[in-house]
Design a protein around this motif. Structure first.
Motif, PDB file in Angstrom:
ATOM      1  N   ARG A 320       0.831  -1.201   0.000  1.00  0.00           N
ATOM      2  CA  ARG A 320       0.000   0.000   0.000  1.00  0.00           C
ATOM      3  C   ARG A 320       0.862   1.246   0.000  1.00  0.00           C
ATOM      4  NH1 ARG A 320      -5.034  -0.106   4.028  1.00  0.00           N
ATOM      5  NH2 ARG A 320      -5.462   1.675   2.677  1.00  0.00           N
ATOM      6  N   TYR A 322       1.586   4.842   1.739  1.00  0.00           N
ATOM      7  CA  TYR A 322       1.467   5.448   3.062  1.00  0.00           C
ATOM      8  C   TYR A 322       1.954   6.891   2.998  1.00  0.00           C
ATOM      9  CZ  TYR A 322       0.596   0.772   4.864  1.00  0.00           C
ATOM     10  OH  TYR A 322       0.055  -0.463   5.103  1.00  0.00           O
ATOM     11  N   PRO A 341      -2.122   4.732   6.027  1.00  0.00           N
ATOM     12  CA  PRO A 341      -2.492   4.375   4.649  1.00  0.00           C
ATOM     13  C   PRO A 341      -3.081   5.575   3.920  1.00  0.00           C
ATOM     14  CG  PRO A 341      -3.288   2.725   6.204  1.00  0.00           C
ATOM     15  CD  PRO A 341      -2.816   3.879   7.024  1.00  0.00           C
ATOM     16  N   SER A 349      -3.198  -3.492  -5.330  1.00  0.00           N
ATOM     17  CA  SER A 349      -2.109  -2.890  -4.566  1.00  0.00           C
ATOM     18  C   SER A 349      -1.590  -1.710  -5.373  1.00  0.00           C
ATOM     19  CB  SER A 349      -0.970  -3.895  -4.324  1.00  0.00           C
ATOM     20  OG  SER A 349      -1.360  -4.925  -3.444  1.00  0.00           O
ATOM     21  N   ASP A 368      -0.706   1.026 -10.394  1.00  0.00           N
ATOM     22  CA  ASP A 368      -1.863   0.308  -9.862  1.00  0.00           C
ATOM     23  C   ASP A 368      -1.758  -1.159 -10.262  1.00  0.00           C
ATOM     24  OD1 ASP A 368      -4.481   0.079  -8.653  1.00  0.00           O
ATOM     25  OD2 ASP A 368      -5.258  -0.109 -10.700  1.00  0.00           O
TER      26      ASP A 368
END
Length: 502
Positions: A320, A322, A341, A349, A368
């Motif tokens: 992810r 952050y 996040p 992901s 992506d």
């Protein structure tokens, strides 16, 4: 797409561009002067390689936490008053002699000695990696390199992996990995736990040994990858004392969970002179982690740095984006930040975030991930924060097609005053340049090193210079006979001298 739908789509894109304040997202009709202007090739400086550099440091030069200096005698136990603030650290013992039956064991341990992780070498030259807990000592790995004094022995912690290195005694001689724990230490001591890490100190135990010196500090790197220029919010290079700055994934003894974020400075007049000036670690879910693969953006309007990172074990699900902000000077020293996040729309992901402010609105790009099985599939997408909001407010995908399949390494750069997205295409070995409708507007005229080098391009900020610089990396490994994939990253710097500024 039907002919009836095309005008409505152009009107929607035009309305979106107006609301976003992004002049490059236009809806000019085919054949109009505006459309012909957009179709003209942009200036494209020609890059050539000027430097190749791989800074390998088990202890980062500016981040030595403890140094005994030359030792007049060798105590049975050396315990520093300090330890690392994150599980990315090394302890090095310089061994002058090792008598029969003797041992030397550098590593991290608590003051009472009840918990420790250390490398041990005996007089026969056999090396082991051991963990001490309340249940006793567990040997998790061994090797028989037949080390003979004088030599240097290092125990390195890089996130979820502990490794042992050795080198012939003497400055500047290369480190050789002897073994890694393959994750076994984490099953006994989770060094990511702040409650444990704050008790650990740089340490070294010995018996029948003569030590010249013991040093402990933050782990440096075996390679550098994903270099991302520290930029001002509008996209220009952030410059301090004539130097520019980069974040980079500092490769440890393995892949993503063994890397961490380092900040490096560079003199544009001497691009081969990278110097590590800061380390950034993160706390999340009660653990200390080494997220990386992100970006730092200076936002003077709010007197802050925006810090982006990627967390998770690539390329598995759960990776992810952050983010966090701080008023601290993250371009100097050691920082432990709490990140959260990013609420950005992704399919499975995401990685390689890139952020810029254009027309008063924050624009995002990232890779992506759409599939993991039967094959890993990804492509760059564009998104934007809500108009008038902060960089993380109401992020939504822009209604434009995604970028070319299997391209990544998203990097913003302005050409002719407008933001363009640069990505890396490993299959075609090119760096496509995409406008804000995700149409390709040519490729960078630059060599393509091995692996997937990221197109970090920027104008030389020195007054009077018309040069452009490209700072990237290749996929060359470090001692891959012992270490797993993930140590790659030799820095490759290119220059386009005297090129007209697009």
């Amino acid at each position: 797409m039907s002919a009836q739908w095309r005008p409505r789509r152009r009107q929607a894109l035009a309305a979106l561009a107006a609301s976003a304040g992004v002049t490059a997202l236009t809806a000019a009709r085919p054949g109009t002067p505006e459309d012909r202007q957009r179709q003209r090739p942009l200036p494209n400086p020609h890059f050539t390689v000027t430097h190749r550099h791989r800074p390998v440091d088990l202890i980062a030069p500016r981040f030595v936490g403890h140094d005994t200096g030359p030792l007049a005698s060798t105590p049975a136990r050396l315990l520093a008053p300090v330890g690392p603030a994150a599980p990315f650290a090394t302890v090095v013992a310089e061994v002058a002699a090792l008598r029969p039956g003797g041992t030397v064991a550098p590593g991290l341990e608590t003051a009472d000695g009840s918990q420790a992780v250390r490398a041990r070498c005996d007089a026969e030259g056999t090396v082991s990696l051991e963990v001490r807990t309340a249940g006793g000592i567990t040997v998790v790995a061994t090797a028989a390199p037949r080390l003979q004094a004088p030599f240097r022995l290092a125990c390195s912690v890089t996130g979820a992996t502990v490794a042992v290195f050795a080198a012939t005694d003497g400055p500047g001689l290369p480190w050789r990995p002897l073994l890694t724990d393959k994750g076994a230490v984490a099953g006994l001591l989770d060094l990511r736990q702040p409650s444990l890490l704050r008790l650990l100190r740089y340490a070294c135990r010995s018996e029948g040994a003569v030590l010249r010196r013991v040093r402990g500090g933050y782990f440096g790197q075996l390679g550098l990858r994903d270099l991302h220029l520290v930029r001002e919010a509008e996209g220009s290079p952030y410059v301090r004392d004539g130097r520019v700055f980069f974040t980079a994934g500092c490769a440890g003894a393995g892949f993503s969970q063994e890397a961490h974020t380092g900040v490096w400075s560079m003199d544009p007049a001497d691009p081969g002179s990278l110097e590590q000036v800061a380390k950034v670690f993160f706390t999340r879910d009660g653990l200390l982690v080494g997220d990386h693969g992100g970006q730092i953006v200076h936002d003077p309007a709010r007197d802050r740095f925006i810090v982006l990172a990627v967390g998770g074990n690539l390329p598995t699900p759960g990776v992810r984006l952050y983010h966090t902000t701080t008023s601290a000077d993250v371009l100097r020293g050691v920082h432990v930040l709490h990140d959260s996040p990013l609420a950005a729309p992704v399919t499975r992901s995401a990685w390689d975030p890139a952020l810029v402010r254009a027309g008063g609105r924050w624009l995002w790009a990232y890779a992506d991930v759409t599939e993991y099985e039967p094959a890993l599939r990804f492509r760059p997408v564009l998104a934007a924060a809500e108009r008038g909001g902060d960089y993380a407010d109401g992020i939504a995908r822009l209604p434009v097609p995604p970028g070319p399949a299997q391209t990544e390494g998203c990097r913003w750069q302005r050409f002719a005053g407008r933001p363009y997205l640069l990505v890396s295409d490993r299959t075609r070995r090119t760096y496509p340049r995409l406008d804000l409708t995700m149409r390709q507007r040519g490729t960078l005229d630059a060599p393509y090193p091995s692996g997937t080098p990221f197109p970090q391009v920027f104008p030389d900020p020195r007054p009077g210079s018309d040069d452009w610089l490209l700072v990237t990396f290749d996929e060359s490994m470090y001692e891959e006979e012992v270490l797993p994939y993930g140590t790659h990253g030799k820095v490759v710097t290119m220059r386009a001298p005297g090129a007209a500024r697009p």
